[in-house]
Design a protein around this motif. Structure first.
Motif, PDB file in Angstrom:
ATOM      1  N   TYR A 146     -21.767  57.928 129.214  1.00  0.00           N
ATOM      2  CA  TYR A 146     -22.472  59.125 128.752  1.00  0.00           C
ATOM      3  C   TYR A 146     -23.930  59.030 129.168  1.00  0.00           C
ATOM      4  O   TYR A 146     -24.374  58.017 129.711  1.00  0.00           O
ATOM      5  N   ARG A 147     -24.668  60.072 128.914  1.00  0.00           N
ATOM      6  CA  ARG A 147     -26.104  60.113 129.177  1.00  0.00           C
ATOM      7  C   ARG A 147     -26.806  60.334 127.843  1.00  0.00           C
ATOM      8  O   ARG A 147     -26.412  61.176 127.053  1.00  0.00           O
ATOM      9  N   THR A 148     -27.878  59.556 127.590  1.00  0.00           N
ATOM     10  CA  THR A 148     -28.628  59.708 126.346  1.00  0.00           C
ATOM     11  C   THR A 148     -29.531  60.932 126.424  1.00  0.00           C
ATOM     12  O   THR A 148     -29.799  61.458 127.508  1.00  0.00           O
ATOM     13  N   ARG A 149     -30.019  61.354 125.275  1.00  0.00           N
ATOM     14  CA  ARG A 149     -30.956  62.489 125.237  1.00  0.00           C
ATOM     15  C   ARG A 149     -32.227  62.195 126.036  1.00  0.00           C
ATOM     16  O   ARG A 149     -32.872  63.092 126.552  1.00  0.00           O
ATOM     17  N   GLU A 150     -32.566  60.906 126.140  1.00  0.00           N
ATOM     18  CA  GLU A 150     -33.759  60.507 126.895  1.00  0.00           C
ATOM     19  C   GLU A 150     -33.487  60.427 128.396  1.00  0.00           C
ATOM     20  O   GLU A 150     -34.391  60.137 129.173  1.00  0.00           O
ATOM     21  N   GLY A 151     -32.239  60.624 128.803  1.00  0.00           N
ATOM     22  CA  GLY A 151     -31.898  60.649 130.222  1.00  0.00           C
ATOM     23  C   GLY A 151     -31.360  59.355 130.798  1.00  0.00           C
ATOM     24  O   GLY A 151     -31.164  59.249 132.005  1.00  0.00           O
ATOM     25  N   TYR A 152     -31.077  58.351 129.958  1.00  0.00           N
ATOM     26  CA  TYR A 152     -30.502  57.104 130.452  1.00  0.00           C
ATOM     27  C   TYR A 152     -28.993  57.266 130.654  1.00  0.00           C
ATOM     28  O   TYR A 152     -28.309  57.845 129.809  1.00  0.00           O
ATOM     29  N   ALA A 153     -28.491  56.743 131.768  1.00  0.00           N
ATOM     30  CA  ALA A 153     -27.043  56.702 131.999  1.00  0.00           C
ATOM     31  C   ALA A 153     -26.515  55.440 131.323  1.00  0.00           C
ATOM     32  O   ALA A 153     -27.011  54.338 131.578  1.00  0.00           O
ATOM     33  N   VAL A 154     -25.517  55.599 130.458  1.00  0.00           N
ATOM     34  CA  VAL A 154     -24.965  54.472 129.707  1.00  0.00           C
ATOM     35  C   VAL A 154     -23.573  54.152 130.242  1.00  0.00           C
ATOM     36  O   VAL A 154     -22.732  55.034 130.405  1.00  0.00           O
ATOM     37  N   ASP A 155     -23.374  52.873 130.505  1.00  0.00           N
ATOM     38  CA  ASP A 155     -22.087  52.343 130.959  1.00  0.00           C
ATOM     39  C   ASP A 155     -21.706  51.263 129.958  1.00  0.00           C
ATOM     40  O   ASP A 155     -22.402  50.248 129.853  1.00  0.00           O
ATOM     41  N   GLN A 156     -20.657  51.491 129.176  1.00  0.00           N
ATOM     42  CA  GLN A 156     -20.290  50.600 128.066  1.00  0.00           C
ATOM     43  C   GLN A 156     -18.855  50.124 128.233  1.00  0.00           C
ATOM     44  O   GLN A 156     -17.953  50.912 128.505  1.00  0.00           O
ATOM     45  N   TRP A 157     -18.653  48.825 128.050  1.00  0.00           N
ATOM     46  CA  TRP A 157     -17.316  48.225 128.066  1.00  0.00           C
ATOM     47  C   TRP A 157     -17.108  47.513 126.737  1.00  0.00           C
ATOM     48  O   TRP A 157     -17.884  46.617 126.390  1.00  0.00           O
ATOM     49  N   ILE A 158     -16.080  47.928 126.011  1.00  0.00           N
ATOM     50  CA  ILE A 158     -15.703  47.255 124.760  1.00  0.00           C
ATOM     51  C   ILE A 158     -14.370  46.554 125.031  1.00  0.00           C
ATOM     52  O   ILE A 158     -13.392  47.199 125.417  1.00  0.00           O
ATOM     53  N   THR A 159     -14.352  45.231 124.836  1.00  0.00           N
ATOM     54  CA  THR A 159     -13.144  44.434 125.050  1.00  0.00           C
ATOM     55  C   THR A 159     -12.604  44.006 123.699  1.00  0.00           C
ATOM     56  O   THR A 159     -13.300  43.313 122.941  1.00  0.00           O
ATOM     57  N   THR A 174     -11.934  41.210 116.314  1.00  0.00           N
ATOM     58  CA  THR A 174     -13.231  41.143 116.990  1.00  0.00           C
ATOM     59  C   THR A 174     -13.164  41.835 118.344  1.00  0.00           C
ATOM     60  O   THR A 174     -12.100  41.960 118.946  1.00  0.00           O
ATOM     61  N   ALA A 175     -14.332  42.247 118.797  1.00  0.00           N
ATOM     62  CA  ALA A 175     -14.455  42.869 120.114  1.00  0.00           C
ATOM     63  C   ALA A 175     -15.816  42.509 120.696  1.00  0.00           C
ATOM     64  O   ALA A 175     -16.777  42.267 119.962  1.00  0.00           O
ATOM     65  N   SER A 176     -15.885  42.477 122.019  1.00  0.00           N
ATOM     66  CA  SER A 176     -17.147  42.260 122.726  1.00  0.00           C
ATOM     67  C   SER A 176     -17.617  43.595 123.268  1.00  0.00           C
ATOM     68  O   SER A 176     -16.836  44.340 123.856  1.00  0.00           O
ATOM     69  N   ASN A 177     -18.885  43.882 123.077  1.00  0.00           N
ATOM     70  CA  ASN A 177     -19.477  45.139 123.526  1.00  0.00           C
ATOM     71  C   ASN A 177     -20.573  44.816 124.532  1.00  0.00           C
ATOM     72  O   ASN A 177     -21.499  44.067 124.221  1.00  0.00           O
ATOM     73  N   GLN A 178     -20.455  45.377 125.734  1.00  0.00           N
ATOM     74  CA  GLN A 178     -21.479  45.208 126.765  1.00  0.00           C
ATOM     75  C   GLN A 178     -21.914  46.589 127.223  1.00  0.00           C
ATOM     76  O   GLN A 178     -21.076  47.409 127.606  1.00  0.00           O
ATOM     77  N   MET A 179     -23.211  46.834 127.158  1.00  0.00           N
ATOM     78  CA  MET A 179     -23.744  48.134 127.562  1.00  0.00           C
ATOM     79  C   MET A 179     -24.847  47.923 128.588  1.00  0.00           C
ATOM     80  O   MET A 179     -25.629  46.972 128.489  1.00  0.00           O
ATOM     81  N   THR A 180     -24.901  48.844 129.552  1.00  0.00           N
ATOM     82  CA  THR A 180     -25.965  48.868 130.539  1.00  0.00           C
ATOM     83  C   THR A 180     -26.599  50.247 130.511  1.00  0.00           C
ATOM     84  O   THR A 180     -25.887  51.256 130.509  1.00  0.00           O
ATOM     85  N   PHE A 181     -27.921  50.281 130.469  1.00  0.00           N
ATOM     86  CA  PHE A 181     -28.680  51.534 130.475  1.00  0.00           C
ATOM     87  C   PHE A 181     -29.421  51.614 131.807  1.00  0.00           C
ATOM     88  O   PHE A 181     -30.132  50.677 132.171  1.00  0.00           O
ATOM     89  N   ARG A 182     -29.243  52.726 132.499  1.00  0.00           N
ATOM     90  CA  ARG A 182     -29.904  52.911 133.795  1.00  0.00           C
ATOM     91  C   ARG A 182     -30.750  54.177 133.772  1.00  0.00           C
ATOM     92  O   ARG A 182     -30.385  55.163 133.155  1.00  0.00           O
ATOM     93  N   ARG A 183     -31.849  54.095 134.517  1.00  0.00           N
ATOM     94  CA  ARG A 183     -32.718  55.260 134.705  1.00  0.00           C
ATOM     95  C   ARG A 183     -32.941  55.381 136.204  1.00  0.00           C
ATOM     96  O   ARG A 183     -33.393  54.426 136.825  1.00  0.00           O
ATOM     97  N   MET A 184     -32.564  56.514 136.781  1.00  0.00           N
ATOM     98  CA  MET A 184     -32.665  56.748 138.219  1.00  0.00           C
ATOM     99  C   MET A 184     -32.000  55.618 139.007  1.00  0.00           C
ATOM    100  O   MET A 184     -32.522  55.144 140.013  1.00  0.00           O
ATOM    101  N   GLY A 185     -30.859  55.143 138.497  1.00  0.00           N
ATOM    102  CA  GLY A 185     -30.086  54.106 139.171  1.00  0.00           C
ATOM    103  C   GLY A 185     -30.557  52.685 138.932  1.00  0.00           C
ATOM    104  O   GLY A 185     -29.911  51.743 139.359  1.00  0.00           O
ATOM    105  N   VAL A 186     -31.669  52.502 138.241  1.00  0.00           N
ATOM    106  CA  VAL A 186     -32.222  51.172 137.988  1.00  0.00           C
ATOM    107  C   VAL A 186     -31.832  50.712 136.586  1.00  0.00           C
ATOM    108  O   VAL A 186     -32.041  51.440 135.609  1.00  0.00           O
ATOM    109  N   ARG A 187     -31.288  49.502 136.499  1.00  0.00           N
ATOM    110  CA  ARG A 187     -30.925  48.948 135.190  1.00  0.00           C
ATOM    111  C   ARG A 187     -32.197  48.638 134.420  1.00  0.00           C
ATOM    112  O   ARG A 187     -33.019  47.841 134.850  1.00  0.00           O
TER     113      ARG A 187
END
Length: 158
Positions: A113-126, A133-146
């Protein structure tokens, strides 16, 4: 003359819902998480989360989520995810701009999804084999930069 409209409405309203997937089974009830977020040029801070989820009559998952990040004010978020096809979900998150998409891959769910602030979010929940239990890993990108990453362990409380 007999109207079919009430009969059809009744049949549609009481269609059996598909069996809950790992996503619904894990997040229905209370969860707690702990981890850390690393923000470019800012360093690392601790994160704690609490969630309370339930399955609504229409089969969608509703999750009230509280996020406490070290040095930041508490954030409250609401998720609502509904199946859109086999292994696929669409929905909303209160701090997302536009739709949220999720796709199941075995014991993992990929959320974008994309945040209201414009960050692209890529989330993997295992989801771990213990079902608790589950592992949550999220990456936030702005203009393609992590610009930030989150690593979290989530536990079912009940």
């Amino acid at each position: 003359m007999l109207s079919l409209t009430p009969i059809l409405a009744f049949l549609i309203a009481f269609q059996p819902q598909p069996a809950p997937s790992a996503l619904e089974r894990f997040f229905a009830g209370r969860t707690e998480g702990s981890g850390s977020v690393r923000i470019i040029l800012s360093g690392t801070s601790a994160v704690r989360t609490q969630g309370r989820g339930r399955i609504l009559a229409d089969g969608s998952l509703h999750l009230d989520h509280v996020v406490n990040q070290e040095g930041e004010p508490e954030r409250r978020r609401t998720w609502r995810m509904r199946r859109s096809g086999p292994g696929r979900y669409t929905g909303t998150i209160s701090d997302a701009r536009g739709p949220v998409s999720a796709e199941l891959h075995g014991n993992r769910v990929h959320v974008t999804y994309r945040t209201r602030e414009g960050y692209a979010v890529d989330q993997w929940i295992t989801f771990n084999g213990d079902g608790r239990t589950a592992s949550n890993q999220m990456t936030f990108r702005r203009m393609g930069v992590r610009v930030a990453t989150l690593q979290e362990t989530i536990r079912r409380v009940d």
